[in-house]
Design a protein around this motif. Structure first.
Motif, PDB file in Angstrom:
ATOM      1  N   LYS A  78       0.750  -1.101  -0.115  1.00 23.44           N
ATOM      2  CA  LYS A  78      -0.088  -0.108   0.080  1.00 23.44           C
ATOM      3  C   LYS A  78       0.816   1.224   0.011  1.00 23.44           C
TER       4      LYS A  78
ATOM      5  N   LEU B 227       0.880   4.299  -2.979  1.00 26.46           N
ATOM      6  CA  LEU B 227       0.983   5.769  -2.455  1.00 26.46           C
ATOM      7  C   LEU B 227       2.206   6.499  -2.862  1.00 26.46           C
TER       8      LEU B 227
ATOM      9  N   SER C 287      -2.707  15.120   0.327  1.00 23.47           N
ATOM     10  CA  SER C 287      -3.765  13.962   0.588  1.00 23.47           C
ATOM     11  C   SER C 287      -3.191  12.654   0.868  1.00 23.47           C
TER      12      SER C 287
ATOM     13  N   ASN D 234      -0.876  12.042   4.032  1.00 24.89           N
ATOM     14  CA  ASN D 234      -1.855  12.074   5.081  1.00 24.89           C
ATOM     15  C   ASN D 234      -2.287  10.623   5.085  1.00 24.89           C
ATOM     16  N   GLN D 235      -2.407   9.912   3.912  1.00 20.30           N
ATOM     17  CA  GLN D 235      -3.086   8.638   3.927  1.00 20.30           C
ATOM     18  C   GLN D 235      -1.698   7.567   4.115  1.00 20.30           C
TER      19      GLN D 235
ATOM     20  N   ASP E 146      -1.300   7.222   7.934  1.00 16.61           N
ATOM     21  CA  ASP E 146      -2.249   6.251   8.582  1.00 16.61           C
ATOM     22  C   ASP E 146      -1.687   4.686   8.341  1.00 16.61           C
TER      23      ASP E 146
END
Length: 214
Positions: free
Chosen positions: A119, A123, A156, A159-160, A163
């Motif tokens: 993941k 990103l 954005s 920020n992902q 997380d």
């Protein structure tokens, strides 16, 4: 004589813009290769991709050095010398952390078939591509909407990534019994998260540039 003076004080926009575009293009390609690497099951192919990333990282080091060299040669620049330095450094850092993550995967012999690693690679690829889109528009600054949209997406994604990093670390400590594996994967997660941080840093510099000159 007047013509020579005019040439001396004319900013070499094409030199800086071309260098930044080449660097950003290489960074985006590195993001794509990293994503391919973490989904590749064949060890030899993964190792070949790490070597490919190493070559690309060295290319970007040379291009970054050229930016700094041109900065010393030119009295007038297309935008603030400080911003040129910051943008070149941020783009170089993205490349460094992408290669660093791949190098750790190879060095630690970690199987990248891990939801957190994959993941994060997704990103990084997206973020580096958006950084490239913003850099490509700096030459003319006509399509401001495209630049601002790209920068919003970079922010954005960062920020992902924060997380994903937090959830991956939490899952790692909860499910991985091998302390060595915990240390190895945590370092890989950190390098990948740093890459998205540097994408955001590059975006912040670009935002500063367009506020001043658009």
């Amino acid at each position: 004589m007047a013509l020579n003076l005019l040439k001396l004080f004319t900013p070499k926009d094409k030199v800086f813009y071309s260098l930044f575009e080449e660097i950003a293009n290489t960074v985006a390609k590195m993001g794509t290769v990293l994503k391919q690497l973490v989904y590749e099951t064949d060890l030899e192919k993964r190792n070949a991709m790490v070597s490919q990333l190493e070559t690309m990282e060295h290319i970007n080091d040379e291009l970054t050095h050229k930016v700094f060299t041109e900065l010393g040669r030119n009295f007038i620049t297309p935008f603030d010398r400080e911003d040129i330095h910051y943008l070149a450094s941020a783009l170089d850092d993205i490349a460094d952390y992408i290669y660093n993550a791949a190098k750790k995967i190879r060095f630690y012999r970690v199987n990248p078939n891990d939801p957190g690693i994959q993941k994060m690679a997704d990103l990084i690829e997206m973020s580096s591509e958006h950084v490239k889109s913003a850099v490509m528009e700096l030459r003319n600054m006509r399509n401001m909407r495209q630049i601002t949209d790209a920068l919003v997406k970079v922010n954005s994604i960062e920020n992902q990534a924060d997380d994903v990093y937090d959830m991956s670390i939490d899952r790692l400590f909860e499910t991985e019994p091998d302390a060595k594996e915990v240390i190895k994967k945590r370092e890989i997660y950190q390098a990948m998260e740093n890459a998205t941080d540097k994408c955001e840093d590059a975006g912040n510099v670009i935002e500063s540039i367009i506020v001043k000159y658009a």
